[in-house]
Write an enzyme that holds these catalytic residues in place. Structure first.
Site, PDB file in Angstrom:
ATOM      1  N   HIS A 167       1.069  -1.104  -0.166  1.00 52.39           N
ATOM      2  CA  HIS A 167      -0.069   0.105   0.019  1.00 52.39           C
ATOM      3  C   HIS A 167       0.940   1.112   0.004  1.00 52.39           C
ATOM      4  O   HIS A 167       1.740   1.376  -0.989  1.00 52.39           O
ATOM      5  CB  HIS A 167      -0.885  -0.034   1.275  1.00 52.39           C
ATOM      6  CG  HIS A 167      -2.028   1.008   1.381  1.00 52.39           C
ATOM      7  ND1 HIS A 167      -2.377   1.740   0.131  1.00 52.39           N
ATOM      8  CD2 HIS A 167      -2.961   1.358   2.410  1.00 52.39           C
ATOM      9  CE1 HIS A 167      -3.606   2.417   0.452  1.00 52.39           C
ATOM     10  NE2 HIS A 167      -3.745   2.106   1.609  1.00 52.39           N
ATOM     11  N   HIS A 175      -2.683  -2.844  -9.866  1.00 57.80           N
ATOM     12  CA  HIS A 175      -3.685  -2.225  -8.984  1.00 57.80           C
ATOM     13  C   HIS A 175      -4.610  -2.866  -8.797  1.00 57.80           C
ATOM     14  O   HIS A 175      -5.182  -3.547  -9.696  1.00 57.80           O
ATOM     15  CB  HIS A 175      -3.839  -0.609  -9.201  1.00 57.80           C
ATOM     16  CG  HIS A 175      -4.453   0.036  -8.291  1.00 57.80           C
ATOM     17  ND1 HIS A 175      -5.847   0.283  -7.908  1.00 57.80           N
ATOM     18  CD2 HIS A 175      -3.829   1.076  -7.374  1.00 57.80           C
ATOM     19  CE1 HIS A 175      -5.863   1.101  -6.925  1.00 57.80           C
ATOM     20  NE2 HIS A 175      -4.739   1.590  -6.757  1.00 57.80           N
ATOM     21  N   ASP A 179       2.517   5.210  -7.297  1.00 58.01           N
ATOM     22  CA  ASP A 179       3.745   5.168  -6.587  1.00 58.01           C
ATOM     23  C   ASP A 179       4.960   5.064  -7.485  1.00 58.01           C
ATOM     24  O   ASP A 179       5.980   5.151  -7.180  1.00 58.01           O
ATOM     25  CB  ASP A 179       3.717   4.137  -5.487  1.00 58.01           C
ATOM     26  CG  ASP A 179       2.758   4.253  -4.571  1.00 58.01           C
ATOM     27  OD1 ASP A 179       2.819   5.239  -4.107  1.00 58.01           O
ATOM     28  OD2 ASP A 179       2.115   3.592  -3.876  1.00 58.01           O
TER      29      ASP A 179
HETATM   30  N1  CMC Z   1       4.634  -7.228 -10.735  1.00 58.27           N
HETATM   31  C1  CMC Z   1       4.277  -8.248 -11.352  1.00 58.27           C
HETATM   32  N2  CMC Z   1       3.564  -9.200 -11.499  1.00 58.27           N
HETATM   33  C2  CMC Z   1       2.307  -8.663 -10.764  1.00 58.27           C
HETATM   34  C3  CMC Z   1       2.199  -7.315 -10.232  1.00 58.27           C
HETATM   35  C4  CMC Z   1       3.414  -6.662 -10.259  1.00 58.27           C
HETATM   36  N3  CMC Z   1       3.651  -5.317  -9.389  1.00 58.27           N
HETATM   37  N4  CMC Z   1       1.108  -7.132  -9.674  1.00 58.27           N
HETATM   38  C5  CMC Z   1       0.475  -8.060 -10.119  1.00 58.27           C
HETATM   39  N5  CMC Z   1       1.232  -8.964 -10.543  1.00 58.27           N
HETATM   40  C6  CMC Z   1       0.557 -10.174 -11.086  1.00 58.27           C
HETATM   41  C7  CMC Z   1       0.302 -11.307 -10.083  1.00 58.27           C
HETATM   42  O1  CMC Z   1       1.503 -12.389  -9.975  1.00 58.27           O
HETATM   43  C8  CMC Z   1      -0.745 -12.115 -10.771  1.00 58.27           C
HETATM   44  O2  CMC Z   1      -0.351 -13.084 -11.865  1.00 58.27           O
HETATM   45  P1  CMC Z   1      -0.970 -14.296 -11.937  1.00 58.27           P
HETATM   46  O3  CMC Z   1      -2.126 -14.344 -12.274  1.00 58.27           O
HETATM   47  O4  CMC Z   1      -0.059 -15.089 -13.045  1.00 58.27           O
HETATM   48  O5  CMC Z   1      -0.818 -15.056 -10.597  1.00 58.27           O
HETATM   49  C9  CMC Z   1      -1.627 -11.115 -11.415  1.00 58.27           C
HETATM   50  O6  CMC Z   1      -0.535  -9.913 -11.691  1.00 58.27           O
HETATM   51  C10 CMC Z   1      -2.866 -10.621 -10.612  1.00 58.27           C
HETATM   52  O7  CMC Z   1      -2.086 -10.044  -9.315  1.00 58.27           O
HETATM   53  P2  CMC Z   1      -3.004 -10.019  -8.095  1.00 58.27           P
HETATM   54  O8  CMC Z   1      -1.969 -10.253  -6.821  1.00 58.27           O
HETATM   55  O9  CMC Z   1      -4.000 -11.048  -7.754  1.00 58.27           O
HETATM   56  O10 CMC Z   1      -3.341  -8.494  -7.927  1.00 58.27           O
HETATM   57  P3  CMC Z   1      -3.998  -7.766  -6.774  1.00 58.27           P
HETATM   58  O11 CMC Z   1      -5.176  -6.866  -7.189  1.00 58.27           O
HETATM   59  O12 CMC Z   1      -4.260  -8.610  -5.522  1.00 58.27           O
HETATM   60  O13 CMC Z   1      -2.687  -6.779  -6.384  1.00 58.27           O
HETATM   61  C11 CMC Z   1      -1.341  -4.968  -5.936  1.00 58.27           C
HETATM   62  C12 CMC Z   1      -2.471  -5.430  -6.268  1.00 58.27           C
HETATM   63  C13 CMC Z   1      -1.180  -3.589  -6.161  1.00 58.27           C
HETATM   64  C14 CMC Z   1      -1.042  -5.468  -4.513  1.00 58.27           C
HETATM   65  C15 CMC Z   1      -0.184  -5.627  -6.793  1.00 58.27           C
HETATM   66  O14 CMC Z   1      -0.593  -5.317  -8.114  1.00 58.27           O
HETATM   67  C16 CMC Z   1       1.142  -5.493  -6.253  1.00 58.27           C
HETATM   68  O15 CMC Z   1       1.734  -5.965  -5.510  1.00 58.27           O
HETATM   69  N6  CMC Z   1       1.905  -4.235  -6.857  1.00 58.27           N
HETATM   70  C17 CMC Z   1       3.067  -3.908  -6.680  1.00 58.27           C
HETATM   71  C18 CMC Z   1       2.942  -2.949  -5.164  1.00 58.27           C
HETATM   72  C19 CMC Z   1       2.521  -1.840  -5.519  1.00 58.27           C
HETATM   73  O16 CMC Z   1       2.974  -0.931  -6.578  1.00 58.27           O
HETATM   74  N7  CMC Z   1       1.465  -1.116  -4.488  1.00 58.27           N
HETATM   75  C20 CMC Z   1       0.835   0.147  -4.789  1.00 58.27           C
HETATM   76  C21 CMC Z   1      -0.411   0.059  -5.180  1.00 58.27           C
HETATM   77  S1  CMC Z   1      -1.097   1.635  -5.694  1.00 58.27           S
HETATM   78  C22 CMC Z   1      -0.920   2.780  -4.131  1.00 58.27           C
HETATM   79  C23 CMC Z   1      -1.814   2.052  -3.088  1.00 58.27           C
HETATM   80  O17 CMC Z   1      -2.976   1.902  -3.129  1.00 58.27           O
HETATM   81  O18 CMC Z   1      -1.216   2.297  -2.011  1.00 58.27           O
END
Ligand code: CMC
Length: 422
Positions: free
Chosen positions: A263, A302, A358
């Site tokens: 986050h 996201h 971010d």
């Molecule tokens: N890099 C590589 N792969 C990713 C990423 C990433 N940053 N984010 C998601 N994926 C992949 C994930 O591995 C999955 O692949 P598969 O379907 O093959 O298993 C697919 O995309 C869907 O991911 P998810 O984890 O189900 O997606 P989510 O909606 O639960 O997670 C998130 C959202 C923001 C936690 C995630 O995208 C992430 O960890 N991003 C990196 C951290 C980040 O930048 N966070 C800031 C978010 S914006 C500001 C805020 O809200 O605070």
């Protein structure tokens, strides 16, 4: 076309028609047909936990609006304090309302001397400023006993003003402590962002005047971070607030949720990642390692945006303006290359992974001289306005205490076995 859906319990053949309501279906209606059957939704990915009139977000189209106003227009024309007023009061302030609001915020920036001298000074010398902020906000509840009167509108508004006003003071105090610099008192002749910069950077000069372009850039970043509907920290705020805890305790819980790298900690993680990559020559192999399952591309992806985060577009432009003053952040070229490669790569395209807010904000903060540890703190300052808008809305809706159900997957009933027989 009927604006409803019909569900059938195939075990009994019984059906129930449920109307759509603001684009959703009331789970309490489903439960009439299915008592004792819970809707399994870890991470609340398919659950609307409340009705809200604060922020509109369309993740597919990349749209973000506060109270109906496009984020692009607010970032260009408004100020953080005006946006905070808008979030909390539904409408933009008139000149008279703004004057009162600005005066109130400016005159509540001081913190009790005990918070600084006894409380903050008691931390370990290398305490993380975000940990200090979370604790200090919680501690504030002990200084304002009237904060418990959450249904007394006058008291509620007073706590809202106090929290928004004191956040930059606490944030800067946490930083000054962590670098061994003396605390700087707020200067009530300065605007919100300039005052914060003064408390951060002032040394021996009688008055610190921040570069107006940098103060404006920070104010824009504050606008962009002010709210984002039901994100993790806002949900924490609503959940804790639903127990009728005082707003300082609820805000501390929200700030604790923001602390995590998924986050508000993500912009810090972006800088660490770019530093680790080290050179644009290493970008391709780094992306390959991410695709092979070694970690995540920080600042990408996201839960809600499945296209370019509209805030990231504005930040990219702001970054150029900041770098003209501070000089370019050497990590920018790596970030641009990383974005270029990722946006043309099938792995990221198919998963709809785009830069989020971010990805570039950390580069700006770093160029402005903020240490990495301050990044989540910089997020918490403006998000406090959003948290409080949601807290207030939740109280006005007389919402129930947050208490989800679970699907039990543990052991069946069994008898206790004495220690000597195990
Ligand atoms: N890099 C590589 N792969 C990713 C990423 C990433 N940053 N984010 C998601 N994926 C992949 C994930 O591995 C999955 O692949 P598969 O379907 O093959 O298993 C697919 O995309 C869907 O991911 P998810 O984890 O189900 O997606 P989510 O909606 O639960 O997670 C998130 C959202 C923001 C936690 C995630 O995208 C992430 O960890 N991003 C990196 C951290 C980040 O930048 N966070 C800031 C978010 S914006 C500001 C805020 O809200 O605070």
């Amino acid at each position: 076309m009927a604006e409803s859906i019909t569900i059938t319990d195939n075990r009994t053949g019984e059906s129930l028609e449920i109307p759509f309501q603001n684009g959703g279906i009331a789970a309490s209606d489903w439960s009439k047909l299915l008592p004792g059957v819970w809707f399994y939704d870890p991470g609340f990915v398919s659950t609307a936990a409340c009705e809200s009139a604060i922020t509109y977000l369309d993740g597919e189209a990349g749209i973000l609006r506060y109270r109906g106003y496009p984020i692009e227009q607010l970032a260009e024309k408004s100020t953080f304090l005006e946006v905070a007023y808008l979030l909390l009061n539904s409408e933009l302030p008139t000149p008279e309302q703004y004057q009162v609001w600005q005066h109130d915020i400016t005159h509540h920036t001081f913190i009790h001397e005990n918070v600084r001298k006894r409380f903050l000074d008691g931390f370990h010398y290398d305490a993380h400023p975000m940990g200090m902020l979370v604790s200090a906000v919680a501690a504030l509840s002990t200084f304002y006993s009237d904060a418990k009167d959450i249904f007394d509108i006058e008291s509620r508004n007073k706590q809202i003003v106090r929290l928004i006003a004191k956040m930059p003071t606490l944030a800067a105090a946490a930083h000054r402590f962590s670098v061994g610099m003396p605390f700087v008192y707020p200067d009530n002749s300065l605007e919100f962002a300039s005052n914060f910069l003064s408390m951060m950077w002032k040394t021996a000069e009688p008055r610190f005047d921040a570069n107006p372009a940098l103060a404006r850039a920070l104010d824009i970043l504050f606008i962009l971070h002010a709210d984002h509907e039901q994100n993790c920290s806002t949900t924490a705020m609503r959940v804790v607030g639903s127990s009728h805890a005082d707003p300082y305790s609820a805000t501390a819980a929200a700030a604790a949720a923001l602390y995590g790298p998924r986050h508000g900690g993500a912009n810090e993680a972006v800088i660490r990642m770019l530093t680790e990559i080290g050179s644009i020559d290493n970008v391709e192999s780094f992306v390959a390692s991410i695709k092979a399952g070694h970690g995540r591309l920080q600042g990408f992806g996201h839960r809600v945006y499945k296209s370019y985060d509209p805030r990231a577009k504005i930040i990219k432009k702001t970054a150029d303006e900041v770098f003209e003053i501070t000089g370019k952040n050497p990590l920018l070229d790596i970030a641009l290359k990383l974005e270029e490669i990722a946006l043309s790569d099938e792995y990221f395209i198919s998963r709809k992974l785009y830069p989020n807010v971010d990805f570039y904000s950390g580069l700006i903060y770093q160029a402005m001289g903020f240490p990495l540890e301050m990044f989540p703190v910089l997020f918490a300052i403006p998000r406090t306005a959003g948290w409080l808008a949601h807290w207030q809305e939740m109280l006005d809706q007389d919402s129930k205490i947050a208490r989800p159900r679970q699907l039990y997957i543990g052991a069946p009933p069994r008898d206790y076995v004495g220690m000597s027989d195990r």
